[in-house]
Design a protein around this motif. Structure first.
Motif, PDB file in Angstrom:
ATOM      1  N   PHE A  32       0.834  -1.200   0.000  1.00 28.48           N
ATOM      2  CA  PHE A  32       0.000   0.000   0.000  1.00 28.48           C
ATOM      3  C   PHE A  32       0.872   1.254   0.000  1.00 28.48           C
ATOM      4  N   PRO A  33       0.541   2.230  -0.826  1.00 25.25           N
ATOM      5  CA  PRO A  33       1.291   3.488  -0.804  1.00 25.25           C
ATOM      6  C   PRO A  33       1.002   4.248   0.489  1.00 25.25           C
ATOM      7  N   LEU A  34       2.034   4.825   1.066  1.00 24.11           N
ATOM      8  CA  LEU A  34       1.830   5.652   2.249  1.00 24.11           C
ATOM      9  C   LEU A  34       0.990   6.870   1.880  1.00 24.11           C
ATOM     10  N   PRO A  35       0.042   7.272   2.732  1.00 23.55           N
ATOM     11  CA  PRO A  35      -0.683   8.517   2.465  1.00 23.55           C
ATOM     12  C   PRO A  35       0.287   9.692   2.297  1.00 23.55           C
ATOM     13  N   ASP A  36      -0.103  10.655   1.480  1.00 24.02           N
ATOM     14  CA  ASP A  36       0.777  11.795   1.198  1.00 24.02           C
ATOM     15  C   ASP A  36       1.194  12.534   2.462  1.00 24.02           C
ATOM     16  N   GLN A  56     -12.656  22.653   0.842  1.00 24.88           N
ATOM     17  CA  GLN A  56     -12.659  22.612  -0.623  1.00 24.88           C
ATOM     18  C   GLN A  56     -11.233  22.700  -1.161  1.00 24.88           C
ATOM     19  N   ALA A  57     -10.440  23.607  -0.611  1.00 22.57           N
ATOM     20  CA  ALA A  57      -9.067  23.806  -1.072  1.00 22.57           C
ATOM     21  C   ALA A  57      -8.077  22.881  -0.370  1.00 22.57           C
ATOM     22  N   ASP A  58      -8.432  22.430   0.837  1.00 25.20           N
ATOM     23  CA  ASP A  58      -7.508  21.658   1.671  1.00 25.20           C
ATOM     24  C   ASP A  58      -8.252  20.488   2.317  1.00 25.20           C
ATOM     25  N   PRO A  59      -8.677  19.495   1.529  1.00 23.72           N
ATOM     26  CA  PRO A  59      -9.501  18.398   2.067  1.00 23.72           C
ATOM     27  C   PRO A  59      -8.780  17.543   3.108  1.00 23.72           C
ATOM     28  N   HIS A  60      -7.451  17.579   3.129  1.00 24.42           N
ATOM     29  CA  HIS A  60      -6.700  16.771   4.092  1.00 24.42           C
ATOM     30  C   HIS A  60      -6.365  17.545   5.361  1.00 24.42           C
TER      31      HIS A  60
END
Length: 522
Positions: free
Chosen positions: A219-223, A476-480
């Motif tokens: 699994f790729p690590l989350p950004d 909206q601009a920064d969902p994380h």
């Protein structure tokens, strides 16, 4: 004057009358409710929400044959408090069950199962209760003590006996739920059945038949796995980091006689519940992994990635059993002709972090834990299909079930019925903001106390108690939720509007812990 009806006319009139009576009876027929809830199952790990990780075909059946809520949230992201919010239709400030460490649920208070009972429903709960007191408002119950055990678990019965059952807990809970529907209920009455699972709670112990699954997946690590928490003081203070806080033995099963960890003894007690065959299968699988791990002895980012991969695989294996057992319930309902007169609901008590921000667990008002999956298979007569995008919260479940049953919704419930949404309506006066409040601190994972408000675009959070900081996010601009905008001049008007909305909700729900505009100006 007496009227004379020809025989044919009388027969026709009788047929019309009978048809009307049957239609009226059908219209008044009360729907069954099967409410399946898991612990710590996040939308990222359901393929009807997210296809990056695993497939959940039986959960997807519910969504594909019904509706999927894309903006479903909880009021307090912690197991016991979330369950109290659900069963009372009230925020924690209304039901008084604030946290898992100091509270006992007042079973004398109003709950929606009690109101369904009064309306002629049979009510039952099988599985996880986690509210410290014993259940009330249920004609039948059988619950696990506390968190329960994955293998050969104990159950508390209505006779207040504690009995041990052999097997894997997700299978056992499903077996008992089907047995109640088949043999213990009165089939002349509508029913509301809670099937409440321990899965997928920490420490993610899969059934032996699923141990070898997903081992070929990487699994790729989350950004934002290596988030530095800049500008987010509370996020930096938590103790739920995969890298720093995930226990090598308890969480990741790397048990060896010469190694110790904080939770080693607890893990050994879990293994001690297994019979010889279960233990042999467990050690056969994990033995080579343990040997390879200590031989290679990964460090730094290699160790971080190794821990993440093991966490993901063990979590997914635990989900696999859950998905299979949801399929068993759906198949039973279909086989017995119950499916078309039953609302089937699947949700979790909150979301969970799968490496986002470098975390596991929940608690924060951030999206991954405030959000919770919610899918429903609707009974005949409800034609709505697909996504429902309005913001809903777990305080809405009780009002919805009562509304479906034709029971008046008490005015003191904080939630609202979702029935208009299930009928395809889009009420113009639907809520524009959600309120959230987390209380459990200091405690496991050390997440600061906080409350906040979420709209379709913005989220404002106030961390308080031993801290006094604010966070603002443009979803909206920064969902994380990586960039705290609070204090930036261009967002002052947004903050003022959100604070006013938050105070309005705190007053509406009579939360004694409130934002003070006067103090904020000091």
């Amino acid at each position: 004057m007496n009227k004379f009806y020809p025989v044919a006319g009388m027969v026709a009139l009788s047929a019309v009358t009978t048809a009307c009576q049957q239609a009226d009876k059908q219209e008044k027929k009360q729907y069954n409710i099967v409410y399946i809830m898991t612990d710590d199952h996040t939308a990222q790990m359901m393929s009807c929400y997210d296809t990056r990780y695993m497939e959940t075909p039986n959960l997807d059946r519910i969504a594909n044959e019904g509706v999927r809520f894309t903006n479903s949230f909880v009021a307090n992201s912690l197991s016991g408090p979330s369950r109290a919010c659900m069963i009372t239709g009230k925020h924690s400030c209304g039901n008084k069950f604030y946290d898992n460490t100091t509270c006992v649920f007042d079973s004398a208070q109003q709950t929606f199962p009690k109101l369904l009972q009064k309306a002629g429903y049979q009510t039952a709960i099988i599985g996880k209760w986690h509210l410290e007191s014993l259940p009330s408002g249920f004609d039948y119950w059988q619950i696990v003590p506390g968190q329960g055990d994955y293998y050969n678990p104990n159950f508390i019965t209505q006779q207040n006996d504690t009995i041990q059952k052999h097997g894997y807990i997700t299978n056992i809970i499903t077996d008992d739920a089907i047995d109640w529907m088949e043999h213990k209920r009165d089939d002349k009455k509508p029913f509301c059945l809670f099937i409440h699972h321990k899965a997928i709670h920490r420490n993610w112990m899969a059934d032996t038949c699923n141990l070898a699954l997903y081992e070929d997946k990487t699994f790729p690590l989350p950004d934002n796995f290596f988030d530095d928490y800049e500008g987010r003081e509370a996020a930096a203070a938590q103790e739920m980091s995969i890298v720093k806080d995930m226990d090598m033995i308890y969480d990741l099963k790397m048990l060896r006689p010469d190694k110790n960890s904080r939770l080693k003894t607890l893990y050994e007690s879990f293994l001690g519940r297994m019979d010889s065959a279960q233990r042999a299968a467990w050690e056969k699988f994990y033995g080579p992994i343990i040997e390879d791990f200590y031989k290679k002895n990964p460090q730094g980012k290699d160790l971080a990635n190794w821990k993440f991969q093991r966490y993901m695989r063990d979590y997914m294996k635990t989900v696999k059993s859950l998905d299979d057992n949801v399929g068993r319930v759906l198949d039973y309902l279909k086989e017995k002709g119950l499916l078309e007169n039953t609302l089937v609901v699947y949700t979790s008590d909150q979301g969970f972090y799968m490496g986002e921000h470098g975390w596991f667990d929940k608690r924060f008002m951030y999206e991954e834990s405030m959000r919770t999956p919610l899918i429903m298979r609707l009974p005949a007569g409800f034609t709505r299909r697909g996504d429902i995008t309005e913001m809903v919260q777990n305080i809405d479940y009780g009002p919805t079930f009562l509304d479906l049953a034709g029971v008046e919704i008490p005015s003191d419930m904080h939630g609202v019925s979702l029935l208009p949404l299930l009928k395809g309506e889009h009420p113009k006066d639907w809520r524009k903001a959600l309120y959230y409040h987390f209380y459990e601190y200091p405690a496991e994972h050390m997440v600061k106390r906080h409350y906040g408000v979420r709209t379709d675009r913005y989220k404002l959070i106030h961390f308080y108690n031993d801290i006094d900081t604010w966070e603002l996010y443009d979803l909206q601009a920064d969902p994380h939720e990586m960039h705290n905008l609070y204090g930036q001049k261009e967002y002052e008007a947004v903050v003022d509007e959100l604070k006013a909305e938050m105070l309005k909700l705190q007053e509406q729900y009579d939360d004694p812990v409130r934002f003070s505009p006067e103090r904020d100006k000091e």
